[in-house]
Design an enzyme around this catalytic site. Structure first.
Site, mmCIF file in Angstrom:
data_model
loop_
_atom_site.group_PDB
_atom_site.id
_atom_site.type_symbol
_atom_site.label_atom_id
_atom_site.label_comp_id
_atom_site.label_asym_id
_atom_site.label_seq_id
_atom_site.Cartn_x
_atom_site.Cartn_y
_atom_site.Cartn_z
ATOM 1 N NE ARG A 530 -2.675 -0.414 3.505
ATOM 2 C CZ ARG A 530 -3.404 0.100 4.497
ATOM 3 N NH1 ARG A 530 -4.606 0.620 4.232
ATOM 4 N NH2 ARG A 530 -2.927 0.115 5.717
ATOM 5 C CB SER A 594 6.605 -6.233 6.810
ATOM 6 O OG SER A 594 5.806 -5.084 6.698
ATOM 7 C CG ASP A 648 4.943 -5.571 9.624
ATOM 8 O OD1 ASP A 648 4.291 -6.442 9.018
ATOM 9 O OD2 ASP A 648 5.913 -5.816 10.359
HETATM 10 C C1 0WK Z 1 -1.382 -4.327 7.844
HETATM 11 C C2 0WK Z 1 -0.208 -3.360 8.025
HETATM 12 C C3 0WK Z 1 1.005 -3.894 7.347
HETATM 13 C C4 0WK Z 1 1.292 -5.295 7.832
HETATM 14 C C5 0WK Z 1 0.079 -6.159 7.628
HETATM 15 C C6 0WK Z 1 0.327 -7.518 8.191
HETATM 16 O O1 0WK Z 1 -0.519 -2.115 7.504
HETATM 17 O O2 0WK Z 1 2.103 -3.083 7.605
HETATM 18 O O3 0WK Z 1 2.416 -5.810 7.184
HETATM 19 O O4 0WK Z 1 -1.037 -5.608 8.286
HETATM 20 O O5 0WK Z 1 -0.760 -8.316 7.982
HETATM 21 P P1 0WK Z 1 -0.922 -9.263 6.724
HETATM 22 O O6 0WK Z 1 -1.300 -8.407 5.622
HETATM 23 O O7 0WK Z 1 0.374 -9.936 6.539
HETATM 24 O O8 0WK Z 1 -1.979 -10.199 7.108
HETATM 25 C C1 BGC Z 2 9.060 -10.527 9.241
HETATM 26 C C2 BGC Z 2 8.819 -9.381 10.195
HETATM 27 C C3 BGC Z 2 7.412 -8.857 10.036
HETATM 28 C C4 BGC Z 2 6.415 -9.998 10.147
HETATM 29 C C5 BGC Z 2 5.013 -9.541 10.000
HETATM 30 C C6 BGC Z 2 7.964 -11.562 9.372
HETATM 31 O O1 BGC Z 2 8.130 -12.538 8.420
HETATM 32 O O2 BGC Z 2 10.307 -11.117 9.523
HETATM 33 O O3 BGC Z 2 9.730 -8.361 9.991
HETATM 34 O O4 BGC Z 2 7.195 -7.930 11.035
HETATM 35 O O5 BGC Z 2 6.693 -10.979 9.181
HETATM 36 O O6 BGC Z 2 4.750 -9.012 8.768
#
Ligand code: 0WK
Ligand code: BGC
Ligand code: 0WK
Ligand code: BGC
Length: 910
Positions: A530, A594, A648
């Site tokens: 994003r 992240s 993140d």
């Molecule tokens: C939303 C945050 C972003 C993070 C994500 C983690 O804005 O920085 O990396 O959540 O959740 P996912 O999309 O991996 O489920």
């Molecule tokens: C990464 C982290 C990150 C997490 C959540 C992991 O795989 O090593 O830096 O914060 O994922 O997105």
């Protein structure tokens, strides 16, 4: 003219009637016993009253009865009834009654049952020696010394279980009194005794009470069987209770079998009104006075003794055996309960009663035999009625649990008293029918004993699912391990080898409300890439406006070269700025990246290793700000100023810190998982300075990469890791995060299908395809209302034609896997919370944890489970869990605002 003889006979008759009247319980009294038993059942289930309840209501960790898909070969031990049996049980699927058993009975001599051991050293506990030698003899006899079969252990005594294969003996009952065993884990002791001999190896998978084994044995024949009753040497009942009613065990879904240990009923004096002085005498003369009062009124170990004491009393009053009390009649235990069963048998003529009494050294008349038969009848009748009253309380509770007006249920029964006594079972059934008229209760006799049941439990347990359930004890252990890893990560000497890297982020505080400005935030690494425009202004109060756009991160980009990846980021940024008409502006940028980065300062971050799906080449070991700047420069169509790179978790903490100043922890439970928190600078050896705090990015995903979690990782975790882009890395993340959960479930279903435990063994190409079950499917299947429908839908798509049972089992597997994730993250978060508490040196921690991530957000039960476990593991804390509504972009902007202010301050100084 009433003769003196007739008068004497009449008064004798009255004296006998008076004596036996105390055993004749009226319907009202039986109703009262039922009601009191019900109160004790409830008290045993409630968290507050459980510790003092007389009916202990012990959890068994058996969550379901057999469904006919069990299969395999198992060993079973059956200790605690009349005989000690060692069995091999072969279960074949398909035809329901396909169980073959071989067993051998071993006597347990009194000196062993009541043996002493020197100072607690499990190897010297005689009784365990004995068990081990019997097993060894049996394995020899079966020629199976070298097979490591899973073993189910029926141990017919009250045990505090914390898992299916963990049970601390609460207290011995019946004829057992071996020292140095009470309070210790019986499974551990047996494992030790076997290891000591080092002659054979066994995999003790489950310890079950004989009531539970009996229920399972009978439920294999009759699925309506949800209650197990033992009316034998001892007396006890178990039944399937709703998890939500068992307040002291975690979890509200489904059922668990509860071992009531109703033998202890009356320990709080609530049946003193029906206990006779003979009961008190028997109790006084027993191995455990004051305990098992209900059992001593109802079970085979004691009924004969009650009769003997009544006979002595009547004889003392000249009402029996011409008043002559023989030595044998004075001998405790001489009048065994089996004699009751024989004497009361209708087929037995009075003459035969006399020969039994003769055998006991009692010279009796016909009248004597009649009176003795009456006494036996009175005692056994009361025992059966009391068990009936207790059972009526249990079936009525189950009926109410299910909100039914009428219940149909089956009780599996075993025990010599029930089996051998001519009237016991009938009286018991009649009593249940009278006292629980809304319940149609069938009783089926367990022909094969509880050993079969124990083997079925072992089969049901399918060891691998259970390896995913952790007791609080285990979770606290994992918490302590993670705490150690945190210290390793913070220590200058230990950091280089630490698995949990504890990366300094150079973020020194959470937002303080003074931030303002116009920023761009990039958010890369979660499920979406994003780009956001974040305007922070201060009209009346601080407000934040955000506009954002999601951009694709195609597979070929994240698996391609690093330069292509950053070119893609720069291109998307250009597109975004175009749309925002700010291409001419040089707005400060906050970059949420992240992945684990080693920072030297806020805007300098070297990628240590890719995680999740990313694998772009030429980026690891590089400063990602430089790479992005290079890509932007290469374009030359706009200029950007990357002020900060944040993880993140840090962005999430800052976003939530904007709304709650107490937020000092940020957690992501999404594609990946990770946590950051505010650490005291003096504890961060790798960063100069001792004043104040700095946010540490723990990178807990790598917990266990050095093998510290091998004891809890399962074969499926290893398979996931082997098939991942980064084998041997992020092992914790692979056990808990969204990228892997669906795949974990798929691998378990494949294994269960291969073992015929699911889909009637059907294995389809779709089911064998990696990634076919996604974590969003797990979340959908665990939805309480439409979960099973979803399961059917998803499984049908995989071509396995699921039955309703299959869907239930699959939902169960999903729950186990997601539960494990929530529990494990609760343990690592618990470690961070206790560290914060210690850092602040406060008796009670009050803090807020900012959370984001699709797994946490989308899974219907996840958040609740996590919160509950955290509160149990860290009771001395008040933790608020704050969901980050707007993602970490806002947080990145906050950090950027801070960085710009620093920069401006610095500029003005120079
Ligand atoms: C939303 C945050 C972003 C993070 C994500 C983690 O804005 O920085 O990396 O959540 O959740 P996912 O999309 O991996 O489920
Ligand atoms: C990464 C982290 C990150 C997490 C959540 C992991 O795989 O090593 O830096 O914060 O994922 O997105
Ligand atoms: C047979 C079962 C065993 C149980 C026994 C109880 O296999 O587990 O303990 O019944 O009956 P008892 O032998 O005490 O009469
Ligand atoms: C024990 C129970 C057991 C029962 C029947 C009682 O003395 O406490 O655990 O189920 O006997 O064997």
């Amino acid at each position: 003219m009433v003769t003196a003889v007739a008068q004497r006979l009449a008064s004798q008759r009255k004296e006998i009637d008076d004596t036996l009247a105390a055993f004749a319980l009226s319907p009202t009294q039986l109703q009262e016993v039922k009601a009191k038993m019900r109160v004790e059942l409830e008290r045993g289930l409630k968290k507050d009253s459980h510790p003092t309840a007389s009916v202990k209501m012990l959890p068994t960790y058996v969550y379901r009865t057999p469904d006919g898909t069990e299969r395999g070969k198992y060993l079973a031990l059956d200790l605690g009834g009349t005989n000690f049996r060692v069995l091999v049980v072969k279960i074949r699927t398909g035809m329901r009654n396909s169980v073959r058993m071989y067993n051998k009975i071993y006597a347990i001599p009194l000196e062993i049952m009541q043996g002493t051991g020197e100072e607690y050293n499990m190897f010297t506990i005689i009784i365990l020696y004995k068990l081990r030698n019997c097993i060894s003899d049996f394995l020899d006899y079966m020629g199976m010394k070298n097979t490591r079969l899973p073993l189910g252990f029926t141990f017919s005594f009250p045990c505090n279980q914390t898992g299916i294969d963990k049970g601390d003996l609460v207290c011995w009952t019946k004829g057992f009194k071996a020292t140095e065993c009470e309070g210790y884990d019986v499974v551990d002791m047996l494992r030790e005794a076997i290891k000591r001999r080092n002659e054979f190896d066994l995999d003790i998978v489950a310890i079950v009470n004989d009531t539970v084994g009996t229920m399972m044995t009978c439920a294999y024949e009759d699925p309506k069987c949800q209650i197990g009753l033992i009316a034998g040497t001892g007396s006890n009942v178990c039944y399937m209770e709703e998890m939500k009613n068992i307040e002291f065990v975690e979890g509200d879904e489904g059922q668990m079998c509860v071992n009531t240990e109703w033998g202890g009923f009356g320990a709080n004096d609530n049946i003193e009104d029906i206990r006779t002085r003979y009961d008190r005498e028997v109790d006084g003369g027993s191995l455990n006075p004051g305990k098992q009062r209900f059992e001593k009124m109802t079970s085979g170990m004691y009924l004969g003794e009650i009769v003997r004491r009544i006979l002595i009393d009547l004889t003392k009053h000249g009402l029996l055996f011409r008043g002559r009390i023989t030595e044998r009649l004075k001998t405790k235990g001489i009048f065994e309960t089996k004699f009751l069963s024989q004497i009361e048998s209708d087929r037995l003529a009075l003459l035969q009663v006399r020969s039994i009494l003769q055998h006991l050294g009692l010279d009796s008349t016909c009248d004597d035999s009649i009176i003795v038969k009456e006494v036996c009848g009175a005692v056994s009748r009361r025992a059966a009625q009391l068990c009936g009253a207790g059972m009526a309380a249990v079936v009525d509770k189950i009926r109410e649990n299910r909100g039914l007006d009428n219940l149909e249920i089956t009780v599996g029964v075993d025990g010599t008293l029930y089996k051998l006594h001519p009237h016991f079972s009938t009286i018991l059934k009649d009593t249940v029918r009278e006292l629980a008229p809304n319940c149609k209760v069938d009783f089926i006799l367990s022909e094969d004993g509880s050993g079969k049941g124990a083997a079925l439990i072992t089969a049901v347990i399918d060891k691998y699912l259970y390896a995913m359930r952790f007791s609080d004890e285990t979770l606290r252990d994992i918490m302590a391990r993670f705490r150690r890893e945190m210290e390793n990560g913070l220590g200058r000497d230990t950091n280089p080898t630490a698995t949990v890297k504890m990366l300094p982020t150079f973020v020194r505080s959470i937002p303080d409300g003074s931030e303002k400005g116009d920023f761009i935030a990039l958010d890369l690494g979660g499920s979406n890439f994003r780009i956001l425009r974040v305007k922070v202004s201060h009209e009346k109060k601080q407000t934040v406006q955000m506009e954002s756009q999601i951009y694709e991160t195609p597979e070929d980009i994240i698996h391609g070269s690093g330069s292509r990846l950053f070119d893609h980021v720069a291109e998307c940024l250009g597109d975004f700025m175009e749309k925002q008409k700010i291409k001419d502006k040089k707005l400060p940028i906050g970059f949420t990246f992240s992945f684990p980065c080693a920072h030297t300062k806020l805007d300098e971050a070297v990628l240590l290793t890719w995680t999740k799906r990313f694998k772009a080449s030429g980026v690891e070991g590089m400063d990602v700000v430089k790479l992005l700047n290079k890509a932007i420069k290469k374009r030359g169509d706009y200029d950007a100023d990357i002020m900060a790179v944040v993880n993140d978790t840090v962005g999430t903490m800052m976003t939530c810190g904007f709304d709650d100043q107490r937020c000092e922890v940020g957690i992501i439970i999404g594609t990946g998982t990770n946590a950051c928190y505010m650490e005291e600078l003096r504890h961060i050896d790798l960063v100069e300075g001792d004043e104040g705090r700095m946010c540490i990015n723990t990178e807990w995903g790598a917990f266990g990469d050095d093998g510290t979690l091998e004891d809890i990782r399962t074969e499926f975790d290893r398979e996931i890791d082997r098939g991942s882009p980064n084998p041997g890395k992020q092992l914790f993340e692979k056990m808990v995060s969204g990228m892997y959960m669906g795949e974990l479930v798929r691998l378990i279903l494949v294994k269960m299908a291969k073992e015929g435990l699911l889909f009637e063994g059907r294995i389809t190409p779709e089911l064998l395809t990696k990634g076919k079950i996604e974590t969003k499917h797990v979340s959908a299947i665990e939805k309480s209302k439409e979960g099973l429908t979803k399961a059917e839908e998803i499984l049908t798509r995989l071509g396995v034609e699921p039955s309703e049972d299959d869907c239930i089992a699959v939902q169960h597997v999903c729950a186990i896997v997601s539960f494990r994730s929530a529990n494990l993250i609760a343990a690592t978060l618990g470690a961070i919370l206790t560290r914060l508490k210690d850092n602040k040196n406060t008796p009670r921690l009050r803090t807020t944890v900012g959370i984001d991530g699709s797994l946490y957000k989308m899974h219907p039960q996840y958040a609740r489970r996590l919160h509950k476990t955290v509160r149990r593991l860290v009771p001395e804390s008040d933790v608020r869990f704050l969901l980050s509504e707007s993602g970490s972009g806002k947080g990145a902007a906050m950090v950027t605002a801070w960085a710009s202010r620093l920069q401006n301050a610095f500029m003005h100084r120079v």
